[in-house]
Design a protein around this motif. Structure first.
Motif, PDB file in Angstrom:
ATOM      1  N   VAL A 321       0.816  -1.217   0.000  1.00  0.00           N
ATOM      2  CA  VAL A 321       0.000   0.000   0.000  1.00  0.00           C
ATOM      3  C   VAL A 321       0.846   1.262   0.000  1.00  0.00           C
ATOM      4  CG1 VAL A 321      -1.944  -1.136   1.128  1.00  0.00           C
ATOM      5  CG2 VAL A 321      -0.169  -0.070   2.526  1.00  0.00           C
ATOM      6  N   GLY A 322       2.152   1.114   0.054  1.00  0.00           N
ATOM      7  CA  GLY A 322       3.031   2.274   0.019  1.00  0.00           C
ATOM      8  C   GLY A 322       4.457   1.844   0.308  1.00  0.00           C
ATOM      9  N   HIS A 323       5.375   2.795   0.216  1.00  0.00           N
ATOM     10  CA  HIS A 323       6.781   2.517   0.486  1.00  0.00           C
ATOM     11  C   HIS A 323       7.358   3.622   1.364  1.00  0.00           C
ATOM     12  CE1 HIS A 323       6.157   0.115  -3.190  1.00  0.00           C
ATOM     13  NE2 HIS A 323       7.164  -0.622  -2.776  1.00  0.00           N
ATOM     14  N   GLU A 324       8.143   3.206   2.356  1.00  0.00           N
ATOM     15  CA  GLU A 324       8.916   4.174   3.117  1.00  0.00           C
ATOM     16  C   GLU A 324      10.278   4.314   2.446  1.00  0.00           C
ATOM     17  OE1 GLU A 324      10.666   5.058   7.591  1.00  0.00           O
ATOM     18  OE2 GLU A 324       9.633   3.163   7.171  1.00  0.00           O
ATOM     19  N   LEU A 325      10.705   5.545   2.239  1.00  0.00           N
ATOM     20  CA  LEU A 325      11.978   5.815   1.564  1.00  0.00           C
ATOM     21  C   LEU A 325      13.085   5.982   2.585  1.00  0.00           C
ATOM     22  CD1 LEU A 325      10.824   8.237  -1.278  1.00  0.00           C
ATOM     23  CD2 LEU A 325      10.938   5.739  -1.267  1.00  0.00           C
ATOM     24  N   LEU A 326      14.140   5.192   2.435  1.00  0.00           N
ATOM     25  CA  LEU A 326      15.278   5.174   3.348  1.00  0.00           C
ATOM     26  C   LEU A 326      16.511   5.744   2.644  1.00  0.00           C
ATOM     27  CD1 LEU A 326      14.794   1.566   4.745  1.00  0.00           C
ATOM     28  CD2 LEU A 326      13.764   3.691   5.561  1.00  0.00           C
ATOM     29  N   LEU A 327      17.297   6.512   3.369  1.00  0.00           N
ATOM     30  CA  LEU A 327      18.427   7.219   2.779  1.00  0.00           C
ATOM     31  C   LEU A 327      19.688   6.365   2.807  1.00  0.00           C
ATOM     32  CD1 LEU A 327      19.375   9.983   1.649  1.00  0.00           C
ATOM     33  CD2 LEU A 327      20.042  10.567   3.988  1.00  0.00           C
ATOM     34  N   ARG A 328      20.445   6.397   1.714  1.00  0.00           N
ATOM     35  CA  ARG A 328      21.739   5.721   1.624  1.00  0.00           C
ATOM     36  C   ARG A 328      22.780   6.694   1.059  1.00  0.00           C
ATOM     37  NH1 ARG A 328      20.679   0.107   1.217  1.00  0.00           N
ATOM     38  NH2 ARG A 328      18.916  -0.321   2.599  1.00  0.00           N
ATOM     39  N   LEU A 329      24.030   6.538   1.500  1.00  0.00           N
ATOM     40  CA  LEU A 329      25.163   7.264   0.922  1.00  0.00           C
ATOM     41  C   LEU A 329      25.873   6.309  -0.033  1.00  0.00           C
ATOM     42  CD1 LEU A 329      27.051   9.725   0.780  1.00  0.00           C
ATOM     43  CD2 LEU A 329      28.290   8.776   2.750  1.00  0.00           C
ATOM     44  N   GLU A 330      25.775   6.586  -1.331  1.00  0.00           N
ATOM     45  CA  GLU A 330      26.370   5.723  -2.358  1.00  0.00           C
ATOM     46  C   GLU A 330      27.273   6.579  -3.248  1.00  0.00           C
ATOM     47  OE1 GLU A 330      23.115   3.789  -4.332  1.00  0.00           O
ATOM     48  OE2 GLU A 330      22.591   2.561  -2.581  1.00  0.00           O
ATOM     49  N   ASP A 331      28.361   7.082  -2.615  1.00  0.00           N
ATOM     50  CA  ASP A 331      29.259   7.987  -3.342  1.00  0.00           C
ATOM     51  C   ASP A 331      30.475   7.278  -3.907  1.00  0.00           C
ATOM     52  OD1 ASP A 331      30.501   7.424  -0.971  1.00  0.00           O
ATOM     53  OD2 ASP A 331      30.916   9.509  -0.414  1.00  0.00           O
ATOM     54  N   GLY A 332      30.569   5.953  -3.719  1.00  0.00           N
ATOM     55  CA  GLY A 332      31.677   5.194  -4.281  1.00  0.00           C
ATOM     56  C   GLY A 332      32.966   5.273  -3.504  1.00  0.00           C
ATOM     57  N   HIS A 333      32.954   5.961  -2.340  1.00  0.00           N
ATOM     58  CA  HIS A 333      34.173   6.100  -1.545  1.00  0.00           C
ATOM     59  C   HIS A 333      34.171   5.092  -0.403  1.00  0.00           C
ATOM     60  CE1 HIS A 333      35.443   9.662  -3.698  1.00  0.00           C
ATOM     61  NE2 HIS A 333      34.278  10.259  -3.447  1.00  0.00           N
ATOM     62  N   GLU A 334      35.366   4.780   0.067  1.00  0.00           N
ATOM     63  CA  GLU A 334      35.541   3.903   1.221  1.00  0.00           C
ATOM     64  C   GLU A 334      35.992   4.737   2.425  1.00  0.00           C
ATOM     65  OE1 GLU A 334      34.750   0.806   1.428  1.00  0.00           O
ATOM     66  OE2 GLU A 334      34.263   0.504  -0.699  1.00  0.00           O
ATOM     67  N   PRO A 335      35.604   4.347   3.650  1.00  0.00           N
ATOM     68  CA  PRO A 335      34.755   3.193   3.927  1.00  0.00           C
ATOM     69  C   PRO A 335      33.296   3.496   3.616  1.00  0.00           C
ATOM     70  CG  PRO A 335      35.228   4.358   5.947  1.00  0.00           C
ATOM     71  CD  PRO A 335      36.024   5.043   4.885  1.00  0.00           C
ATOM     72  N   ARG A 336      32.540   2.456   3.332  1.00  0.00           N
ATOM     73  CA  ARG A 336      31.109   2.640   3.145  1.00  0.00           C
ATOM     74  C   ARG A 336      30.472   3.000   4.475  1.00  0.00           C
ATOM     75  NH1 ARG A 336      28.247  -2.016  -0.217  1.00  0.00           N
ATOM     76  NH2 ARG A 336      26.611  -0.439  -0.022  1.00  0.00           N
ATOM     77  N   LEU A 337      29.604   3.989   4.453  1.00  0.00           N
ATOM     78  CA  LEU A 337      28.971   4.475   5.675  1.00  0.00           C
ATOM     79  C   LEU A 337      27.470   4.238   5.630  1.00  0.00           C
ATOM     80  CD1 LEU A 337      30.786   7.935   6.051  1.00  0.00           C
ATOM     81  CD2 LEU A 337      31.374   5.766   7.150  1.00  0.00           C
ATOM     82  N   GLY A 338      26.947   3.687   6.713  1.00  0.00           N
ATOM     83  CA  GLY A 338      25.509   3.550   6.845  1.00  0.00           C
ATOM     84  C   GLY A 338      24.902   4.799   7.449  1.00  0.00           C
ATOM     85  N   PRO A 339      23.563   4.914   7.438  1.00  0.00           N
ATOM     86  CA  PRO A 339      22.914   6.108   8.000  1.00  0.00           C
ATOM     87  C   PRO A 339      23.289   6.363   9.449  1.00  0.00           C
ATOM     88  CG  PRO A 339      21.353   4.821   6.723  1.00  0.00           C
ATOM     89  CD  PRO A 339      22.592   3.988   6.822  1.00  0.00           C
ATOM     90  N   GLY A 340      23.453   5.290  10.232  1.00  0.00           N
ATOM     91  CA  GLY A 340      23.828   5.471  11.622  1.00  0.00           C
ATOM     92  C   GLY A 340      25.206   6.063  11.805  1.00  0.00           C
ATOM     93  N   GLU A 341      26.010   6.064  10.739  1.00  0.00           N
ATOM     94  CA  GLU A 341      27.358   6.606  10.809  1.00  0.00           C
ATOM     95  C   GLU A 341      27.457   8.022  10.246  1.00  0.00           C
ATOM     96  OE1 GLU A 341      30.273   2.879  10.187  1.00  0.00           O
ATOM     97  OE2 GLU A 341      28.662   2.996   8.700  1.00  0.00           O
ATOM     98  N   PHE A 342      26.612   8.371   9.258  1.00  0.00           N
ATOM     99  CA  PHE A 342      26.742   9.717   8.695  1.00  0.00           C
ATOM    100  C   PHE A 342      25.647  10.682   9.164  1.00  0.00           C
ATOM    101  CE2 PHE A 342      24.462   7.482   5.157  1.00  0.00           C
ATOM    102  CZ  PHE A 342      23.330   8.273   5.062  1.00  0.00           C
ATOM    103  N   LEU A 343      24.494  10.168   9.592  1.00  0.00           N
ATOM    104  CA  LEU A 343      23.428  11.079   9.997  1.00  0.00           C
ATOM    105  C   LEU A 343      23.716  11.838  11.300  1.00  0.00           C
ATOM    106  CD1 LEU A 343      20.133   9.285   8.948  1.00  0.00           C
ATOM    107  CD2 LEU A 343      21.038  11.447   8.107  1.00  0.00           C
ATOM    108  N   PRO A 344      24.386  11.224  12.293  1.00  0.00           N
ATOM    109  CA  PRO A 344      24.705  12.028  13.483  1.00  0.00           C
ATOM    110  C   PRO A 344      25.517  13.270  13.156  1.00  0.00           C
ATOM    111  CG  PRO A 344      24.984   9.704  13.969  1.00  0.00           C
ATOM    112  CD  PRO A 344      24.741   9.800  12.486  1.00  0.00           C
ATOM    113  N   ALA A 345      26.498  13.130  12.263  1.00  0.00           N
ATOM    114  CA  ALA A 345      27.296  14.293  11.866  1.00  0.00           C
ATOM    115  C   ALA A 345      26.436  15.310  11.130  1.00  0.00           C
ATOM    116  CB  ALA A 345      28.466  13.848  10.983  1.00  0.00           C
ATOM    117  N   ALA A 346      25.517  14.831  10.300  1.00  0.00           N
ATOM    118  CA  ALA A 346      24.622  15.733   9.571  1.00  0.00           C
ATOM    119  C   ALA A 346      23.702  16.480  10.532  1.00  0.00           C
ATOM    120  CB  ALA A 346      23.806  14.948   8.552  1.00  0.00           C
TER     121      ALA A 346
END
Length: 564
Positions: A321-346
């Motif tokens: 009945v719908g979709h929740e949209l989840l944010l990802r950082l896919e910039d091709g750089h290492e290390p790969r960061l999940g939302p729990g790693e980049f959102l606090p800084a944001a």
């Protein structure tokens, strides 16, 4: 008891319970807004009139516990329970709507026990029984308001995700409960212990300096290291990292929490299993955090952010009945960061304001490009964005210019963010709902403060916090709590969604409780939004196949949780 014109009167006037003060003859001296609304009068119109007469059926004198029926429609009656307590030269009346209980045949004693259970759990973490985040930060705020010095200690398990991944969430839950018991036993009753969420705990150490706080933290750290973890693949040991921040009168609780958090991250960066004391100006928030912000800014400017869509499924038909949209950082750089790693800084830098606008704008653009009415998105609003007075206008301008039906776009506000800034949450919700957008309260029930605010927030739906769904099929007390949420939401005409559904047995339990829509790995894992939209539109509404190796995202605004 003098109420009129006092700050106490202002507090009681905003209470949800209908209250009135009368003289000895039961003539109204004061009513709060809830009582005036119940009587369908303005407060000034009640003054001097007989409250029993206004209640249409109450006796002329005070009554300690009267239940009466009030006609509210051609074929409908509302049952009211009237309680009365003596005051100096008068009485305090409390009136509750007990229609739902009468229709179910639930008596006063059973109802009181149920309500006491809710009150008892208002400040309780459902998994560990410790204080939850809201209760603990409220206690920290109270200590500061009383002018007391002390220290805040944060403890975070090291590599806890590995336990969940390798041994399963039931083992992870047992570790959480065991850890909570160990910390509780070592601390005793002299300090205030709570679980902030996920694998993070906090201790308010009133009257304790930083050196003593470190000694306490080391004792706790050593006790945790002695806990064996069994199940799955042999026996291992767990460790914790700690961060200490001193506080004194005049400090803000948010700043104290942020300082302890910085110290905790310094312990993690230094190799884990250690305790660090916050030192102002010592961290440089460091090269790592600067690098994260640089990556986020570049991702916003380029094509480095992506959205993944998690299906919300109607349990009776298995239809999406719908979709929740989840944010990802896919910039091709290492290390790969999940939302729990980049959102606090944001969040700390304020960059999350731009990210929220990017998420909303991208969702609207996708709805324009795919005008199928059944395609509906939910996006998350961070606590910082609630303070952005222009965010609502930004969304409505984009929707209006695009010609998108507002009902296709929903916004989710976490309970913590809404309660922390209730006025801003109410204003944004009113603005967006008035335009036709859907508004949901996310993580509903995490502290049960949301029950109080349901009347004040013009929301269209609630999402039950996953902690209450995790063991819903085990016959736990979560069943009672979820049933209460469903009943109250249904009575207010608000939709309900459950999250963290991982097993078929959870689906069965939720259906029995009246939950009609849910999301979670069992029902469908997130997939890149571009892949979802590349399929024929009819397939958007079908449950996706679960693919081994998929990984979940973390909603924008949800910064650290033991998510399934």
């Amino acid at each position: 008891m003098d109420i009129d014109g006092t700050s106490m009167g202002e507090v009681l006037d905003t209470a949800d319970t209908a209250l009135a003060v009368t003289d000895e003859r039961c003539q109204v001296r004061w009513v709060n807004r809830a009582m005036a609304d119940l009587l369908e009068l303005e407060p000034r119109q009640c003054a001097g009139r007989s409250l029993p007469a206004l209640l249409a059926g109450a006796s002329e004198g005070p009554h300690p516990g009267l239940v009466l029926s009030v006609r509210t429609g051609e074929d409908r009656h509302t049952w009211l329970e009237v309680r009365c307590d003596p005051l100096n030269e008068g009485y305090l009346y409390r009136v509750m709507d007990v229609t739902r209980w009468r229709e179910r045949g639930v008596g006063p004693a059973e109802r009181d026990e149920w309500q006491k259970a809710l009150i008892r759990m208002a400040d309780e973490d459902p998994l560990t029984g410790l204080l939850n985040r809201r209760a603990l930060t409220r206690e920290l705020e109270r200590q500061l308001a009383l002018g007391r010095d002390g220290a805040l200690l944060l403890l975070d398990l090291d590599n806890f995700k590995d336990i969940n991944d390798l041994r399963g969430h039931p083992v992870g839950d047992r570790v959480m409960c065991t850890l909570a018991n160990v910390l509780r036993d070592r601390l005793g009753n002299s300090h205030i212990l709570g679980r902030l969420g996920g694998d993070e705990f906090a201790v308010v150490l009133s009257g304790t300096d930083e050196a003593a706080a470190v000694r306490i933290a080391d004792r706790l750290r050593n006790a945790v290291a002695a806990i064996p973890v069994t199940g799955g693949v042999g026996t291992t040991r767990i460790t914790v990292s700690g961060g200490v921040a001193g506080f004194r009168s005049g400090d803000g609780w948010q700043a104290v929490l942020a300082n302890a958090d910085l110290a905790l991250y310094a312990s993690k960066d230094a190799g884990r299993n250690r305790v660090t004391v916050y030192e102002q100006g010592h961290y440089a928030d460091t090269a790592l955090r600067v690098t994260v912000l640089d990556r986020l800014r570049n991702a916003l400017a380029g094509d480095g952010l992506a959205l993944h869509a998690m299906p919300m499924v109607k349990l009776g038909s298995n239809r999406v009945v719908g979709h929740e949209l989840l944010l990802r950082l896919e910039d091709g750089h290492e290390p790969r960061l999940g939302p729990g790693e980049f959102l606090p800084a944001a969040e700390r830098s304020g960059l999350v304001l731009e990210i929220d606008r990017w998420v909303a704008g991208t969702a609207i653009d996708a709805l324009v490009a795919h005008p199928y009415p059944g395609l509906r998105f939910n996006v998350n609003v961070s606590g910082r964005t609630l303070e952005d007075e222009d965010f609502g206008d930004f969304v409505l301008d984009r929707i209006g210019a695009a010609g998108v039906a507002p009902g296709r776009l929903g916004f989710e506000i976490t309970e913590t963010a809404a309660v922390t800034n209730l006025t801003a949450a109410r204003m944004l919700a009113q603005q967006l709902r008035a335009s036709g957008c859907r508004i949901s309260l996310d993580d509903f029930g995490a502290g049960f403060g949301s029950f109080v605010h349901l009347k004040q927030l013009p929301i269209t739906g609630v999402k039950i916090d996953g902690e209450f769904v995790r063991a819903i099929d085990y016959g736990s007390r979560d069943t009672v709590l979820v049933q209460g949420i469903v009943d109250i939401a249904r009575g207010l005409g608000v939709s309900v969604v459950a999250e963290w559904v991982e097993r078929a047995s959870q689906v069965d339990a939720l259906k029995r409780l009246g939950v009609r829509v849910a999301q979670g790995f069992h029902l469908g894992k997130p997939e890149p939004l571009r892949e979802l939209l590349s399929r024929p539109h009819g397939t958007w509404m079908r449950r996706p196949r679960l693919m081994r190796g998929d990984s979940d995202g973390v909603e924008l605004g949800r910064l650290s949780e033991n998510t399934p």
